[in-house]
Design a protein around this motif. Sequence first.
Motif, short mmCIF file in Angstrom:
data_model
loop_
_atom_site.label_atom_id
_atom_site.label_comp_id
_atom_site.label_asym_id
_atom_site.label_seq_id
_atom_site.Cartn_x
_atom_site.Cartn_y
_atom_site.Cartn_z
N VAL A 143 -6.41 8.23 -3.45
CA VAL A 143 -7.42 8.87 -2.59
C VAL A 143 -8.48 7.88 -2.09
O VAL A 143 -8.64 6.80 -2.66
N GLU A 167 -9.99 3.93 15.28
CA GLU A 167 -10.79 4.63 14.29
C GLU A 167 -11.87 3.68 13.75
O GLU A 167 -11.55 2.65 13.16
N TRP A 172 -12.59 6.90 -0.47
CA TRP A 172 -13.94 6.93 -1.04
C TRP A 172 -14.88 7.85 -0.30
O TRP A 172 -16.02 8.03 -0.70
N TYR A 209 7.08 1.95 -0.06
CA TYR A 209 7.19 1.94 -1.53
C TYR A 209 8.23 2.97 -1.98
O TYR A 209 9.02 2.74 -2.88
N PHE A 267 -14.65 4.86 11.85
CA PHE A 267 -15.04 5.38 10.54
C PHE A 267 -16.51 5.09 10.23
O PHE A 267 -16.89 4.76 9.12
N CYS A 271 -3.74 10.76 6.92
CA CYS A 271 -4.19 9.42 7.33
C CYS A 271 -5.35 9.48 8.31
O CYS A 271 -6.13 10.42 8.29
N GLY A 316 -6.08 -1.30 -4.71
CA GLY A 316 -4.96 -0.66 -4.03
C GLY A 316 -3.68 -1.46 -4.17
O GLY A 316 -2.62 -0.91 -4.50
N THR A 354 -4.36 10.14 0.63
CA THR A 354 -5.28 10.23 1.76
C THR A 354 -5.91 8.86 1.93
O THR A 354 -6.39 8.26 0.96
N GLY A 355 -5.92 8.38 3.16
CA GLY A 355 -6.48 7.05 3.43
C GLY A 355 -6.06 6.61 4.82
O GLY A 355 -5.71 7.45 5.67
N SER A 356 -6.07 5.32 5.05
CA SER A 356 -5.81 4.83 6.40
C SER A 356 -4.31 4.92 6.73
O SER A 356 -3.45 4.95 5.84
N CYS A 410 -12.54 11.62 8.24
CA CYS A 410 -11.28 11.48 8.98
C CYS A 410 -11.24 12.37 10.21
O CYS A 410 -10.64 12.02 11.21
N LYS A 435 -5.49 7.81 -8.60
CA LYS A 435 -6.00 6.45 -8.36
C LYS A 435 -7.13 6.57 -7.34
O LYS A 435 -6.89 6.75 -6.15
N THR A 453 -2.23 2.01 5.28
CA THR A 453 -1.83 2.14 3.87
C THR A 453 -0.79 3.26 3.73
O THR A 453 0.14 3.14 2.93
N GLU A 506 -11.41 1.91 -4.56
CA GLU A 506 -12.13 0.85 -5.27
C GLU A 506 -13.62 1.16 -5.37
O GLU A 506 -14.26 0.86 -6.38
P1 NAD Z 1 -7.48 2.91 2.49
O1 NAD Z 1 -6.17 3.20 3.10
O2 NAD Z 1 -7.99 1.52 2.55
O3 NAD Z 1 -7.48 3.28 0.94
C1 NAD Z 1 -7.08 4.56 0.50
C2 NAD Z 1 -6.51 4.44 -0.90
O4 NAD Z 1 -5.33 3.64 -0.84
C3 NAD Z 1 -7.45 3.74 -1.89
O5 NAD Z 1 -7.35 4.35 -3.16
C4 NAD Z 1 -6.92 2.33 -1.92
O6 NAD Z 1 -7.19 1.65 -3.13
C5 NAD Z 1 -5.43 2.55 -1.76
N1 NAD Z 1 -4.76 1.37 -1.22
C6 NAD Z 1 -5.27 0.46 -0.35
N2 NAD Z 1 -4.36 -0.50 -0.11
C7 NAD Z 1 -3.25 -0.20 -0.83
C8 NAD Z 1 -1.97 -0.80 -0.99
N3 NAD Z 1 -1.66 -1.95 -0.39
N4 NAD Z 1 -1.07 -0.18 -1.79
C9 NAD Z 1 -1.38 0.98 -2.42
N5 NAD Z 1 -2.58 1.57 -2.33
C10 NAD Z 1 -3.50 1.02 -1.52
O7 NAD Z 1 -8.52 3.93 3.12
P2 NAD Z 1 -10.07 4.06 2.83
O8 NAD Z 1 -10.78 2.93 3.49
O9 NAD Z 1 -10.30 4.28 1.37
O10 NAD Z 1 -10.41 5.43 3.56
C11 NAD Z 1 -10.62 5.49 4.93
C12 NAD Z 1 -9.40 6.02 5.65
O11 NAD Z 1 -9.00 7.25 5.06
C13 NAD Z 1 -9.65 6.32 7.09
O12 NAD Z 1 -8.58 5.87 7.86
C14 NAD Z 1 -9.71 7.84 7.13
O13 NAD Z 1 -9.39 8.43 8.36
C15 NAD Z 1 -8.74 8.20 6.08
N6 NAD Z 1 -8.98 9.57 5.60
C16 NAD Z 1 -8.10 10.55 5.99
C17 NAD Z 1 -8.31 11.86 5.61
C18 NAD Z 1 -7.36 12.96 6.02
O14 NAD Z 1 -7.40 14.03 5.42
N7 NAD Z 1 -6.49 12.74 6.99
C19 NAD Z 1 -9.42 12.17 4.82
C20 NAD Z 1 -10.29 11.15 4.43
C21 NAD Z 1 -10.05 9.84 4.83
#
Ligand code: NAD
Length: 501
Positions: free
Chosen positions: A165, A400, A167, A255, A402, A268, A224, A243-245, A302, A191, A248, A194
């Motif tokens: 997830v 994006e 931050w 994986y 953010f 994403c 990550g 949930t994240g970028s 997001c 997880k 990723t 950071e």
């Molecule tokens: P991120 O992708 O950098 O990190 C998200 C998670 O993935 C973290 O726990 C991170 O440690 C882990 N991660 C990073 N690199 C990794 C790798 N190489 N292998 C495995 N895990 C890895 O995203 P962020 O900066 O934490 O959050 C911002 C992003 O999240 C934005 O793009 C935002 O739009 C998105 N987001 C989406 C939603 C949604 O519901 N669609 C909601 C909230 C945030």
Amino acid sequence: MTTQDHSHWRRQADQLSLITRPFIDGDFVDSQGAETLTAYNPATGDMLAEVTACNAADIDRAVAAARRVFEAGSWSRCAPLARKTVLLRFAALIEAHAEELALIQTLEMGKPIADSLGFDLAETARCVAWYAEAIDKQYDEIAPTGEDVHATISREPLGVVAAVVPWNFPLMIAAWKFAPALAMGNSVVIKPAEASSLSILRLAELAREAGLPAGVFNVTPGHGAVAGQALGLHMEVDALTFTGSTATGKRFMRYSSDSNLKRVWLECGGKSPHLVFADCPDLDAAAQAAAAGIFTNQGEVCIAGSRLFVEEAIFDAFLPRLLEAARAMPAGDPLDPATCMGALVSAEHQAKVLDFIEQGLAEGMTLHQGGRSASPVEGGWYLEPTILEGDPAATPMREEIFGPVLGISRFSGEAEAIALANDSVYGLGAGLWTGDLGRAHRVAKRLRAGLVWVNCYADGDISVPFGGVKQSGFGRDKSLHALDKYADLKTTWVNLAYAPS
Ligand code: NAD
């Protein structure tokens, strides 16, 4: 809403004790390695704590504990009513400790305390209670096969579910994943990002107090590329919800294909369009929603409505209203209950957002508001709410960011509005303002987005699905549909005609 004043929150912040070790198999444990993550307070730039960073061996240990308890059945095979009872207790504990959890979350990621408590914690507790209440009301099916056969279609938990997830909403987004997964009978390994491990480690302590068996709920902070990747590649993880970028998210697909074909659910990034038609029934309300839609949570959302398209005929009437609404949301100390926009999560992120603004200006965009860092508190990573007008092809209108940066452009007519809105690799949220019911439905159907708001922006409820299309990902958090992500369908075919001779 918080009724406490600024000095109360500052005093509480000084007295907090923080948990910094991973929660594995029912206990806070040491890592098998020596890596740490430094947690900072974005509001001041000060260090908060050194958090243990899990390595691949720690992840193995958490997954093994989750698998062992799943096979033992004390959670996975107990009656839904029993799981409901524990999860309701968990929700009640979250509610009882909401102030403390909200404070930790605000300290680790910079969001205003009023939002942290009034929104994030309220939603987190509601989410856990909602899935607890839902789980003993789910029925399986009997197929219409004819009278010599009794065929059932039943849903079974998957096993070990990993949740990786971000931050920006550290507890609420985690709850959107662990609550339905646990309700269905799975074990989870979470997880956190950071920057935001501290609040969820305290939540783990409450999970134990609620009575979740050891191994069912694990929290493994880490980098990550180490802990996240180890979960993504793990042969004993049955599903991974992320949930994240978008970048990723794509890694998690790889994986999965490089390991055990675990199912992957991705929420994403986004670049959500917000359309204001000339027949908008309330320009003031639309302007306020447009400002809140991008500046809430410092734009670290997001579904932020980061591309605003206003119909030419009302543009000049709309812009002053928008600027006034933006001025009403200046960056402030997150611990002040009056603050509606806090600090950006890190110095690197602040620099990245400022770069986007520079790039927009270099590409000829007009700066209407903000554009600079702010310093309501010495040392913190703040930015003024920023509004740039320009070509929909300019970088800040496409990528994006953010952060609290709104790109604004003009359009003429419905067809152009739809084309501009859909011209993005993302498809998460979209909003539109119109007084014409026919147009509202017509445009809503044509927008390629998982969530569409009409005459409001970013509203929601745990009862409705949340998620995107295109490169915003797939699968849905929230609502009863989320339960399906954490279950397998089993067909059991019983031959009733068989009679032993
Ligand atoms: P991120 O992708 O950098 O990190 C998200 C998670 O993935 C973290 O726990 C991170 O440690 C882990 N991660 C990073 N690199 C990794 C790798 N190489 N292998 C495995 N895990 C890895 O995203 P962020 O900066 O934490 O959050 C911002 C992003 O999240 C934005 O793009 C935002 O739009 C998105 N987001 C989406 C939603 C949604 O519901 N669609 C909601 C909230 C945030």
